[in-house]
Design an enzyme around this catalytic site. Structure first.
Site, PDB file in Angstrom:
ATOM      1  N   ASP A 321       0.815  -1.295   0.063  1.00  0.00           N
ATOM      2  CA  ASP A 321      -0.014  -0.026   0.018  1.00  0.00           C
ATOM      3  C   ASP A 321       0.860   1.265   0.037  1.00  0.00           C
ATOM      4  O   ASP A 321       1.997   1.315   0.656  1.00  0.00           O
ATOM      5  CB  ASP A 321      -1.030  -0.276   1.364  1.00  0.00           C
ATOM      6  CG  ASP A 321      -1.832   1.049   1.282  1.00  0.00           C
ATOM      7  OD1 ASP A 321      -2.718   1.214   0.375  1.00  0.00           O
ATOM      8  OD2 ASP A 321      -1.787   1.966   2.296  1.00  0.00           O
ATOM      9  N   GLU A 357       1.446  -0.315  -5.207  1.00  0.00           N
ATOM     10  CA  GLU A 357       0.591   0.890  -5.325  1.00  0.00           C
ATOM     11  C   GLU A 357       1.683   1.794  -5.371  1.00  0.00           C
ATOM     12  O   GLU A 357       1.964   2.549  -4.538  1.00  0.00           O
ATOM     13  CB  GLU A 357      -0.375   0.930  -4.330  1.00  0.00           C
ATOM     14  CG  GLU A 357      -1.254   2.145  -4.413  1.00  0.00           C
ATOM     15  CD  GLU A 357      -2.149   2.394  -3.583  1.00  0.00           C
ATOM     16  OE1 GLU A 357      -3.441   2.649  -3.696  1.00  0.00           O
ATOM     17  OE2 GLU A 357      -1.810   2.352  -2.275  1.00  0.00           O
TER      18      GLU A 357
END
Length: 661
Positions: A321, A357
């Site tokens: 993330d 990401e």
């Protein structure tokens, strides 16, 4: 070595070790029921440790640290704050936010009763196995709790847990869809953001971690063994497991947040601070704090966490993330950052699946296409360009063609031969695929922030009415658009990702930030699935499996022809025609394992049906591979409005419905 830190079970007792460069004293607290026994740790360099005899597996413990308390200098030592071991492999209950966890030194009470306790475990390593997932496959993004809470064939006691994913009904659904790997949204232990309890809400996604190795007891009441057994069951079914991990911030948040672990142990080392302002936390995450992933202590913690899940659970890999933070240094993002190099060289990690990401909200945080070659990357340009095309934006056919072919504009150049794209239409963060076609605006009123949270630009459309409607014409248009979006995804070159339930028309009622909706808004209602859409997605997956579409190699001029609907090569002026909505992508073969049998992707972004002509080879005929087109003659096909159709070339004498083999 991994066992240098944390609780290591030895024949004579347990060795406790924790790192801090700034603490003056650290003790370990051992709990027998509510009774606490404290033992001082001995310091050697930056490591505080002690072996406590007579202790064994199941011992509950935590740390207390003392030293200077001066938040203006970034020092938060407070012996009244009970601290979780950063290397804890299990905790005895979930974290619960309480304002008393955030009090200043001398102003609050002891927090041991407010905190879970770490649990010492002796874990047995698994025999290393190579990852099942290979780039080009189908990743299925799964929020464990929301995905299983309402499944009628999952036993009630297992619903909402990792163990539910090993149930036959769940595995049957995954295999039907042709899932290569499930990507589990965060399963490590997290805490609610402080604004949620007053609203009567809880964090349902898990992107607010405290512990990096310990699983959240709400998702894994069986601890790491539950994850290991579930990974084994999925692996036996041919499905890999990728963990979505958060190493960019923690639930300790900004200076008003609670002291739970890292802040109380060594705040200056673990978090990034403004240059010359040790009291000011850098906030490249939008959550109040940012982990200092270039610091040796943080790098070791991250690497040891990854090794932990490979060594003891056998996972295929990881999705990171806000991954730009992993490569952040004092001078900005560095694709050659030490942490990346250490992942690449590590014996346990070097063959694992790594997915970034590739952005954060800090300066220079958008790094799509700039991660090391070992990483696949979430491709938001794919997401946005596909949505814009089907929304009807002008001048999009060139961009759509580039996305279908693997996004060479992002991942090509400098002699690179393979794409690292992860193509997706929708993800947990944003509207569901169904809501993209039914809501032009976000509807986050249930989040308690007066609809201020979440993205405003969703690149979505409602087909004439915002939200729920009984208008049959609008419902047909929405169904058609959902099929077009799914067909685009499955017809795209490289790795693709589908969010759980999008194949079945799952809705969040227009909520594009459902992180705090642990309820029917976010739960997958298995009884209300759109079976027709689900079967369409299943058919597309079968067509794609084992085909040239799963290849990650960039296409050369010999690998593809771009044609108009008349069958003529696309000209530069046609590519630049802002009103053009149709084109054909013609490739030599659908199969990666046999010669011949060209296939074509026919794109019709117009509202009206369009006739497509295709070149015909001697002895072969074109056959429709899905339901979005109909044959008019041997080489002319009628493609429904706002549709993508897949057609294949087959031997005239052996013509039969194409099954994807």
């Amino acid at each position: 070595m991994t066992d240098q830190l944390g609780a290591t079970i030895l024949p004579e007792g347990i060795r406790f070790a924790v790192r801090s460069a700034t603490a003056s004293r650290i003790s370990v607290s051992i709990f027998d029921g509510d009774k606490e026994a404290t033992h001082e740790l001995t310091r050697e360099d930056d490591i505080f440790s002690a072996t406590i005899p007579g202790l064994g597996e199941g011992t509950r413990y935590g740390f207390r640290a003392d030293g200077d308390y001066d938040p203006w200098l970034g020092l938060w030592f407070d012996p009244d704050k009970f601290l979780i071991d950063p290397y804890a492999v299990e905790i005895d209950r979930p974290y619960v936010y309480d304002g008393r966890l955030a009090t200043r030194r001398g102003e609050g009470e002891d927090t041991a009763s407010l905190m879970p306790k770490a649990v010492a475990r002796k874990l047995e390593p698994l025999t290393p196995m190579p990852p099942l997932f290979q780039p080009g496959g189908l990743i299925y993004e799964v929020p464990v709790r929301a995905f299983t809470m309402l499944h009628p064939e999952v036993p009630m006691k297992l619903r909402g847990t990792i163990a539910a994913l090993a149930q036959p009904a769940i595995i049957k659904h995954l295999k039907k869809l042709g899932v290569s790997a499930v990507e589990l949204m965060p399963i490590t232990a997290w805490i609610d953001e402080r604004h949620l309890p007053p609203l009567g809400l809880t964090n349902a996604w898990g992107y607010n971690p405290v512990s990096f190795m310990a699983l959240d007891p709400r998702l894994a009441p069986g601890g790491l063994i539950e994850l290991r057994d579930t990974v084994a069951a999925l692996r036996e079914a041919g499905i890999g497991v990728i963990l979505d991990l958060v190493f960019n911030h923690t639930g300790e948040s900004d200076v008003q947040g609670p002291t739970l672990s890292l802040r109380g142990l060594d705040n200056p080392a673990y978090y990034r601070h403004a240059t010359g302002k040790p009291d000011t936390l850098i906030n490249d995450t939008g959550t109040g704090n940012t982990l200092a992933c270039d610091h040796p202590a943080v790098r070791q913690l991250v690497l040891d966490s990854l090794r932990h899940f490979v060594r003891y659970a056998g996972v295929d890999g990881f999705r990171f993330d806000l991954a730009s933070i992993l490569g952040r240094t004092a001078s900005g993002f560095d694709p050659n950052a030490c942490l990346f190099e250490e992942m690449r060289r590590d014996e346990l990690l070097r063959d694992r699946v790594l997915i970034a990401e590739p952005w954060d909200i800090g300066p220079g945080g958008y790094q799509l296409g700039h991660f090391p070659e070992a990483f696949l990357e979430w491709n938001d340009k794919y997401r946005d360009d596909v949505r814009r095309f089907w929304r009807g934006d002008p001048g999009m056919i060139g961009r759509l063609a580039t996305r279908l072919a693997g996004s060479s504009d992002v991942f090509g150049g400098e002699g690179k031969s393979h794409t690292r794209t992860v193509n997706f239409i929708a993800a947990h963060d944003g509207m569901t695929l169904a809501d993209i076609t039914a809501y032009e605006h976000k509807h986050n009123e249930a989040n308690g922030e007066e609809n201020r949270d979440g993205h405003d630009d969703n690149i979505s459309w409602n087909n004439g009415v915002e939200g729920k409607t009984n208008d049959a014409k609008i419902l047909i248009h929405r169904d058609n658009d959902r099929r077009a979006l799914l067909a685009t995804l499955f017809a795209s070159r490289g790795t693709i990702m589908l969010t759980a339930g999008d194949e079945s028309g799952r809705t969040q009622r227009g909520n594009n930030n459902a992180y705090a909706q642990d309820n029917e808004i976010a739960w997958f209602d298995w009884e209300k699935r759109d079976i027709g859409l689900e079967e369409f997605a299943t058919h597309l997956s079968r067509l794609r499996a084992g085909s040239a579409l799963t290849s990650t190699e960039f296409l050369s001029e010999h690998d593809v022809e771009w044609l108009t609907e008349t069958g003529a090569p696309m000209t530069e002026s046609e590519w630049n025609d802002a009103e053009r909505r149709c084109f054909t992508m013609l490739m030599p073969t659908l199969s990666k394992t046999r010669e011949g049998g060209r296939f074509a992707i026919l794109v019709n972004g117009d509202w009206r049906a369009a006739a497509f002509s295709l070149p015909l080879s001697e002895g072969l005929v074109w056959e429709v591979a899905d339901t979005q087109a109909g044959l008019i003659g041997g080489r002319v096909l009628s493609v429904h409005g706002r549709s993508i159709a897949l057609v294949v070339e087959v031997n005239m004498k052996e013509q039969e419905p194409y099954d994807g083999s």
